[in-house]
Write an enzyme that holds these catalytic residues in place. Sequence first.
Site, PDB file in Angstrom:
ATOM      1  N   ALA A  60       0.804  -1.220   0.000  1.00  0.00           N
ATOM      2  CA  ALA A  60       0.000   0.000   0.000  1.00  0.00           C
ATOM      3  C   ALA A  60       0.835   1.267   0.000  1.00  0.00           C
ATOM      4  O   ALA A  60       0.428   2.289  -0.571  1.00  0.00           O
ATOM      5  CB  ALA A  60      -0.952  -0.003   1.197  1.00  0.00           C
ATOM      6  N   LEU A  61       2.005   1.244   0.629  1.00  0.00           N
ATOM      7  CA  LEU A  61       2.839   2.444   0.649  1.00  0.00           C
ATOM      8  C   LEU A  61       3.388   2.791  -0.732  1.00  0.00           C
ATOM      9  O   LEU A  61       3.720   3.955  -0.981  1.00  0.00           O
ATOM     10  CB  LEU A  61       3.998   2.289   1.642  1.00  0.00           C
ATOM     11  CG  LEU A  61       3.605   2.391   3.118  1.00  0.00           C
ATOM     12  CD1 LEU A  61       4.797   2.097   4.005  1.00  0.00           C
ATOM     13  CD2 LEU A  61       3.018   3.760   3.435  1.00  0.00           C
ATOM     14  N   ILE A  85      -4.851  -3.579   4.017  1.00  0.00           N
ATOM     15  CA  ILE A  85      -4.005  -3.435   5.199  1.00  0.00           C
ATOM     16  C   ILE A  85      -4.779  -4.028   6.378  1.00  0.00           C
ATOM     17  O   ILE A  85      -5.869  -3.565   6.697  1.00  0.00           O
ATOM     18  CB  ILE A  85      -3.673  -1.956   5.467  1.00  0.00           C
ATOM     19  CG1 ILE A  85      -3.086  -1.297   4.214  1.00  0.00           C
ATOM     20  CG2 ILE A  85      -2.718  -1.826   6.649  1.00  0.00           C
ATOM     21  CD1 ILE A  85      -3.091   0.217   4.248  1.00  0.00           C
ATOM     22  N   ILE A  86      -4.204  -5.057   6.982  1.00  0.00           N
ATOM     23  CA  ILE A  86      -4.855  -5.730   8.109  1.00  0.00           C
ATOM     24  C   ILE A  86      -4.086  -5.389   9.387  1.00  0.00           C
ATOM     25  O   ILE A  86      -2.860  -5.504   9.429  1.00  0.00           O
ATOM     26  CB  ILE A  86      -4.890  -7.257   7.891  1.00  0.00           C
ATOM     27  CG1 ILE A  86      -5.665  -7.582   6.603  1.00  0.00           C
ATOM     28  CG2 ILE A  86      -5.508  -7.961   9.101  1.00  0.00           C
ATOM     29  CD1 ILE A  86      -5.607  -9.044   6.187  1.00  0.00           C
ATOM     30  N   THR A  90       1.382  -4.059  15.992  1.00  0.00           N
ATOM     31  CA  THR A  90       2.244  -2.885  16.149  1.00  0.00           C
ATOM     32  C   THR A  90       1.613  -1.654  15.506  1.00  0.00           C
ATOM     33  O   THR A  90       0.589  -1.730  14.828  1.00  0.00           O
ATOM     34  CB  THR A  90       3.620  -3.126  15.494  1.00  0.00           C
ATOM     35  OG1 THR A  90       3.454  -3.195  14.073  1.00  0.00           O
ATOM     36  CG2 THR A  90       4.258  -4.412  16.006  1.00  0.00           C
ATOM     37  N   HIS A  92       2.575  -0.189  13.001  1.00  0.00           N
ATOM     38  CA  HIS A  92       2.784  -0.210  11.544  1.00  0.00           C
ATOM     39  C   HIS A  92       1.467  -0.089  10.774  1.00  0.00           C
ATOM     40  O   HIS A  92       1.415   0.559   9.742  1.00  0.00           O
ATOM     41  CB  HIS A  92       3.527  -1.490  11.145  1.00  0.00           C
ATOM     42  CG  HIS A  92       3.987  -1.508   9.732  1.00  0.00           C
ATOM     43  ND1 HIS A  92       4.962  -0.663   9.256  1.00  0.00           N
ATOM     44  CD2 HIS A  92       3.595  -2.269   8.682  1.00  0.00           C
ATOM     45  CE1 HIS A  92       5.154  -0.901   7.980  1.00  0.00           C
ATOM     46  NE2 HIS A  92       4.339  -1.868   7.598  1.00  0.00           N
TER      47      HIS A  92
END
Length: 154
Positions: A60-61, A85-86, A90, A92
């Site tokens: 995704a980034l 994004i799951i 953390t 992140h």
Amino acid sequence: MQGADKGQSGSLNGDDLSIGIVRARFNDALTTKLAEACLAELAACGVKDKNVLQVTVPGALEVPIALKAMAESEDYDALIALGCIIRGETYHFELVSNESGAGVSRVSLDHEIPIANAILTVENEAQAWARAEEKGRDAARVAIEMANLMDDLL
């Protein structure tokens, strides 16, 4: 004082549109499902296969930079961002979710091109599977509608 509503809204007619799709490979099975649903809906709305380009990026980034390159080419009426994004254990998750979303919005505004953001941000894999097909279809419709609306407005 409110202006008159001209009744303008983008149609879902994709006959003459070119659409670019950037799909993140991270969580590949889920993003593949998003892409399949998106491509099927684009076709159902009349977007020709030859007018769709799909590229993949690692995660995704990386989606915003690929969208930026597509936007700069001026070859597309709208773009679509697909990813998943799951949440993990953390921080992140927040970083990736926030930065990818901000990057997608920045590209859209900087280049004045509609981008349907279908990067899922979910708590768990079950939520992602429950949303993947509908969000893929929705992204296609949003891209078409906004491309047509922008054409009407500009």
